[in-house]
Write a protein that holds these residues in place. Sequence first.
Motif, PDB file in Angstrom:
ATOM      1  N   GLN A 118       4.201   4.681  -3.349  1.00 32.49           N
ATOM      2  CA  GLN A 118       4.001   4.700  -1.906  1.00 32.49           C
ATOM      3  C   GLN A 118       3.253   3.458  -1.397  1.00 32.49           C
ATOM      4  O   GLN A 118       3.447   3.050  -0.247  1.00 32.49           O
ATOM      5  N   THR A 119       2.427   2.900  -2.249  1.00 27.54           N
ATOM      6  CA  THR A 119       1.597   1.764  -1.845  1.00 27.54           C
ATOM      7  C   THR A 119       1.694   0.678  -2.912  1.00 27.54           C
ATOM      8  O   THR A 119       0.868   0.619  -3.836  1.00 27.54           O
ATOM      9  N   PRO A 120       2.695  -0.163  -2.838  1.00 31.15           N
ATOM     10  CA  PRO A 120       2.903  -1.170  -3.888  1.00 31.15           C
ATOM     11  C   PRO A 120       1.726  -2.144  -3.979  1.00 31.15           C
ATOM     12  O   PRO A 120       1.078  -2.471  -2.989  1.00 31.15           O
ATOM     13  N   CYS A 121       1.481  -2.578  -5.191  1.00 35.17           N
ATOM     14  CA  CYS A 121       0.447  -3.596  -5.393  1.00 35.17           C
ATOM     15  C   CYS A 121       1.054  -4.977  -5.177  1.00 35.17           C
ATOM     16  O   CYS A 121       2.279  -5.138  -5.070  1.00 35.17           O
ATOM     17  N   ARG A 122       0.206  -5.970  -5.106  1.00 30.89           N
ATOM     18  CA  ARG A 122       0.662  -7.357  -4.974  1.00 30.89           C
ATOM     19  C   ARG A 122       0.811  -8.029  -6.336  1.00 30.89           C
ATOM     20  O   ARG A 122       1.695  -8.859  -6.532  1.00 30.89           O
TER      21      ARG A 122
END
Length: 239
Positions: A118-122
Motif C-alpha cells: 500500500q505504501t511503496p518505499c523509495r
Amino acid sequence: MSAPYRPGQPPWPDNRSQRPDRPPPPRFHEEPPSSGTSPLDWALRIAGLVAVAVISGVAWWFFTSEDTPERGTTGFGGGPTSQQNEGEFPFTSKLSEPRVDESCAEHAYGQIQDFFGQTPCRQLTRDVFTTEIDDRTVYTSVSVVRMADEAQAQELRVLTDKDGSGNVNDLVREREVRVSGLEALSGGGGYDSSLVGSEVIIVEADYDPSAANGGTEDELDRVCEDALRLAKDMTGGSG
C-alpha cells in the motif's frame, strides 16, 4: 770644463736634454665590481631550497598521517574484510558492497510486506556484518528503508517494532549470505531500529550456531544498538 760665467754675458743656454713629452702610462682594464654571487653560489642556493622543500613535504606527510586515524569502511569496494571500528564493536561486512533495491514489497514478509504493497518505499539498502564477543561470532543484518517522507517512515517503524508483524528480509533469509545452521537472523531475538528523516534503520542479529554458548539476547541487543551507526556509511550519509 766650461768657462765660468761672467757678468754681461748672455745666460747659459739650457743644456738639459730635450726629451719629448711621454704619454701617461697605460691604465690597466678594471674589472667591474663583483656582485658577490658566483654561478656556483646560485647552484648551491637552489639545491638548498629544493632540499628544504623536500624535507618540509616529508614532515607534513608524516605528521598528517600520524594524526589521521584510519577510517573503516562498510562495503563499498572493501570486500568481506572491510571494517567499521568507531563504536563498541568492530564490524566486518560480508559483502563487497551493500545490496540496493528499488522495491521493498518483494523483500519483506508478514504485515510489513502488506504495508509496502500500500505504501511503496523509495529504496532498500541491506548488508550483513559479523563481530566477535568472547569467541562467539554474531551475524548482524542492517536494513535501511527510505520512504517518501518522514510520516510514512514513522508509520513503518511503529509497525516493525511490534512483535509478530514481520519485517524486511535479511540477506541470510534470502540466501545472499549463507551461514551454516542459520535460516534467518530474526530468530535470535537481537533487534533495534531507528528513524532518521525519511529513513528507517532496522537491525537484527543472531549467533553463529557453532559458537553460541554463553550468548544472551541482551548481548545481541547491544550489538544491534551499536550497528545502527553502520547505516550512514551504507547509504553514503543520505537521509
